[in-house]
Design a protein around this motif. Sequence first.
Motif, PDB file in Angstrom:
ATOM      1  N   TRP A 179       6.966  -2.750  -6.708  1.00 37.42           N
ATOM      2  CA  TRP A 179       6.259  -2.585  -5.434  1.00 37.42           C
ATOM      3  C   TRP A 179       6.255  -3.875  -4.634  1.00 37.42           C
ATOM      4  O   TRP A 179       6.261  -3.857  -3.411  1.00 37.42           O
ATOM      5  N   THR A 180       6.277  -5.013  -5.338  1.00 42.15           N
ATOM      6  CA  THR A 180       6.368  -6.292  -4.614  1.00 42.15           C
ATOM      7  C   THR A 180       7.694  -6.387  -3.876  1.00 42.15           C
ATOM      8  O   THR A 180       7.748  -6.770  -2.706  1.00 42.15           O
ATOM      9  N   THR A 181       8.766  -6.017  -4.585  1.00 41.97           N
ATOM     10  CA  THR A 181      10.086  -6.065  -3.965  1.00 41.97           C
ATOM     11  C   THR A 181      10.157  -5.129  -2.766  1.00 41.97           C
ATOM     12  O   THR A 181      10.671  -5.494  -1.701  1.00 41.97           O
ATOM     13  N   LEU A 182       9.602  -3.930  -2.932  1.00 37.70           N
ATOM     14  CA  LEU A 182       9.614  -2.976  -1.819  1.00 37.70           C
ATOM     15  C   LEU A 182       8.824  -3.515  -0.637  1.00 37.70           C
ATOM     16  O   LEU A 182       9.250  -3.412   0.514  1.00 37.70           O
ATOM     17  N   MET A 183       7.673  -4.135  -0.956  1.00 37.09           N
ATOM     18  CA  MET A 183       6.818  -4.683   0.099  1.00 37.09           C
ATOM     19  C   MET A 183       7.573  -5.702   0.944  1.00 37.09           C
ATOM     20  O   MET A 183       7.342  -5.834   2.147  1.00 37.09           O
ATOM     21  N   VAL A 194       8.100 -13.462  -1.125  1.00 38.91           N
ATOM     22  CA  VAL A 194       7.396 -12.383  -1.822  1.00 38.91           C
ATOM     23  C   VAL A 194       7.982 -12.143  -3.206  1.00 38.91           C
ATOM     24  O   VAL A 194       7.231 -11.910  -4.160  1.00 38.91           O
ATOM     25  N   ILE A 195       9.311 -12.173  -3.350  1.00 34.87           N
ATOM     26  CA  ILE A 195       9.874 -11.755  -4.647  1.00 34.87           C
ATOM     27  C   ILE A 195       9.998 -12.903  -5.634  1.00 34.87           C
ATOM     28  O   ILE A 195      10.044 -12.654  -6.829  1.00 34.87           O
ATOM     29  N   ARG A 196      10.047 -14.169  -5.187  1.00 40.12           N
ATOM     30  CA  ARG A 196      10.148 -15.254  -6.159  1.00 40.12           C
ATOM     31  C   ARG A 196       8.769 -15.601  -6.689  1.00 40.12           C
ATOM     32  O   ARG A 196       7.786 -15.567  -5.950  1.00 40.12           O
TER      33      ARG A 196
END
Lengths: 171, 101
Positions: free
Chosen positions: A90-94, B24-26
């Motif tokens: 969900w973080t990646t999607l966000m 956000v992803i790291r």
Amino acid sequence: MEAFLFYFCGAVMLLGAIGVVIARSAVMGACSLILSFLGSAGLFAALSAPFLAVLQVLVYAGAIMVLFLFVIMMLEGPVMETETSRPKLWTTLMALVPAVIILAAVAIWLPAGRLPGFTSSVPEDFGQPMPVAAKLLGDYVFAFEIISVVMLVAMVGALALARSKRNQPWT
Amino acid sequence: MDVGLNHYLVLAAAVFLVGMVGFVIRRNTLVMLMCVELMLSSANLVFAAFSRELGDVAGHVFVLMNFAVAAAEVAIGLAILVQIFRLRHTVDADELTTLME
């Protein structure tokens, strides 16, 4: 010539930025970031802002990146390892969903007709140190003074945060 | 074809989005700080491009201000990072959850 400079430096800047995100180690990320800043400096040169191009190399690619690499060196062990946890779905999607939406919106909005050249030409000395300094120390002299206070606070704050023996008096 | 304002705006948007996604992803806090730098850098590009388009050198002054803000942000951010590492022996954002508990 300007078109070549834009596409070359733009590609360098964008690839450097992507390199920061996908790099496995922090050192490789820092090197990619230097590449990105150098591309950005080239773009400043293409935008007839030679003073900013020089400062970009001096301040960003020089001073700030030395600071980053110095901290990476200090924290060597754990930081250098790749991250143990994978990013959650969900973080990646966000992150990815808004990015894709914005890029799609730009691609739809941007038929070829919306890419004209610059509408105005600029004087010969545009972006040279003299006119920039006249503006900085003329119209914007108050902002200039305020930013010097920001720098002072940052310097004192960094010293106060990073000292190792918290309970002892300042020496 | 001549290069114009919109070329630079699209490039700056792309770099900003890369920085945003990376932030956000790291999970490595150091890399997250680098992504913030990327986003600030793309803002600089927009300032310089509009300055060129409008023929007004004021945009360059804003870029200089942004340099100072970025330098201050990095100095404070890295000082906090070093201090966190001394206390917790990690810089992984997923493990620094004291304020969430």
